[in-house]
Design a protein around this motif. Sequence first.
Motif, PDB file in Angstrom:
ATOM      1  N   ASP A  65      -1.142  12.138  -9.691  1.00 18.76           N
ATOM      2  CA  ASP A  65      -1.689  13.243  -9.536  1.00 18.76           C
ATOM      3  C   ASP A  65      -0.775  14.496  -9.776  1.00 18.76           C
ATOM      4  O   ASP A  65      -1.158  15.366 -10.350  1.00 18.76           O
ATOM      5  N   ARG A  76       0.872  -1.150   0.059  1.00 19.10           N
ATOM      6  CA  ARG A  76      -0.118  -0.123   0.012  1.00 19.10           C
ATOM      7  C   ARG A  76       0.726   1.235   0.030  1.00 19.10           C
ATOM      8  O   ARG A  76       0.479   2.094  -0.581  1.00 19.10           O
ATOM      9  N   VAL A  77       2.021   1.238   0.630  1.00 16.80           N
ATOM     10  CA  VAL A  77       2.912   2.242   0.529  1.00 16.80           C
ATOM     11  C   VAL A  77       3.140   2.791  -0.848  1.00 16.80           C
ATOM     12  O   VAL A  77       3.042   4.015  -1.391  1.00 16.80           O
ATOM     13  N   ARG A  78       3.659   1.557  -1.630  1.00 17.91           N
ATOM     14  CA  ARG A  78       3.908   1.778  -3.054  1.00 17.91           C
ATOM     15  C   ARG A  78       2.885   2.446  -4.001  1.00 17.91           C
ATOM     16  O   ARG A  78       2.921   3.367  -4.676  1.00 17.91           O
ATOM     17  N   GLU A  79       1.676   1.892  -3.643  1.00 16.74           N
ATOM     18  CA  GLU A  79       0.480   2.127  -4.229  1.00 16.74           C
ATOM     19  C   GLU A  79       0.257   3.639  -4.060  1.00 16.74           C
ATOM     20  O   GLU A  79      -0.360   4.244  -5.069  1.00 16.74           O
ATOM     21  N   LYS A  80       0.117   3.966  -2.680  1.00 16.72           N
ATOM     22  CA  LYS A  80      -0.200   5.401  -2.515  1.00 16.72           C
ATOM     23  C   LYS A  80       0.911   6.408  -3.150  1.00 16.72           C
ATOM     24  O   LYS A  80       0.461   7.505  -3.438  1.00 16.72           O
ATOM     25  N   ALA A  81       2.114   5.901  -3.240  1.00 15.21           N
ATOM     26  CA  ALA A  81       3.028   6.795  -3.631  1.00 15.21           C
ATOM     27  C   ALA A  81       2.843   6.873  -5.280  1.00 15.21           C
ATOM     28  O   ALA A  81       3.137   8.021  -5.566  1.00 15.21           O
ATOM     29  N   ALA A  82       2.361   6.105  -5.892  1.00 18.30           N
ATOM     30  CA  ALA A  82       2.145   5.922  -7.284  1.00 18.30           C
ATOM     31  C   ALA A  82       1.074   6.625  -7.552  1.00 18.30           C
ATOM     32  O   ALA A  82       0.869   7.563  -8.637  1.00 18.30           O
ATOM     33  N   THR A  83      -0.051   6.708  -6.612  1.00 14.71           N
ATOM     34  CA  THR A  83      -1.185   7.600  -6.844  1.00 14.71           C
ATOM     35  C   THR A  83      -0.743   9.229  -6.651  1.00 14.71           C
ATOM     36  O   THR A  83      -1.448  10.009  -7.331  1.00 14.71           O
ATOM     37  N   ARG A  84       0.004   9.328  -5.740  1.00 16.19           N
ATOM     38  CA  ARG A  84       0.474  10.883  -5.676  1.00 16.19           C
ATOM     39  C   ARG A  84       1.406  11.200  -6.887  1.00 16.19           C
ATOM     40  O   ARG A  84       1.086  12.347  -7.308  1.00 16.19           O
ATOM     41  N   GLU A  85       2.106  10.287  -7.289  1.00 15.27           N
ATOM     42  CA  GLU A  85       2.937  10.836  -8.426  1.00 15.27           C
ATOM     43  C   GLU A  85       2.090  10.921  -9.784  1.00 15.27           C
ATOM     44  O   GLU A  85       2.293  12.003 -10.397  1.00 15.27           O
TER      45      GLU A  85
END
Length: 234
Positions: free
Chosen positions: A36, A25-34
């Motif tokens: 954005d 989930r840490v990587r998934e959220k980082a990808a989402t922010r990227e």
Amino acid sequence: MSTTQTPLPPVVDADAWRRELDALRVREKAATRELDAIAAQRRRLPMVELPEYTLEGPEGPVRLADVFDGHSQLIVYNHMWSDGNEWQCPGCTGFTSQFTRLDVIERYYDARFVIVTNGPIEEALAYRTKVGNTMAWYSSAGSPFGADMDAGPGEGFGVNVFLRDGDTVYRTWHTNGRGTERLSYLQGLVDLLPYGRQEEWEDSPEGWPQHPTYAQGMGSKEVAALYGEGHDHA
């Protein structure tokens, strides 16, 4: 005990599974922010003014500015095409078959999403019916539009975005190749599955089911069988 010969993911207790999920989930959220941040940069891109193009639609010649149908924004999917072929690009056919409720983007986002192909309009419209596509189709066969938008004859597919100010049209964004599937709901859902897309290019554990790209799934014939003219869509 496993009831299938297909390899399975490791089985762990709930706490171990939660730890692995939290790490992912840490990587998934980082990808989402990227993503954005990428979208924010995309909204700040400059644009280039285009000359006047004339395409061919179901009713005859139509200016690119009129393809907007009164909207200020336009997404064009440049569909790969080979004149006279019974089946056109499986990737393009499968990708575009997913877009069936485009009134939402038209009504609420002041935009339109259409297909433009280099093929003759009569062939293009017949193929549209054959595979049950519901988008609006146009032909650039008699225009340099396809080539100028990096999707000329023999050059592959592309996605282009335009902005209209009166009768003046500007090109604001373009992409092709890998990454366009992010615009698709199908691959997004399938990527969540334990076995993924099952395509041989994917990085999957040893023994995972895999096949050549387009060897199964939403290819041209499969799309026609599901959605094309004469088939039961109930």
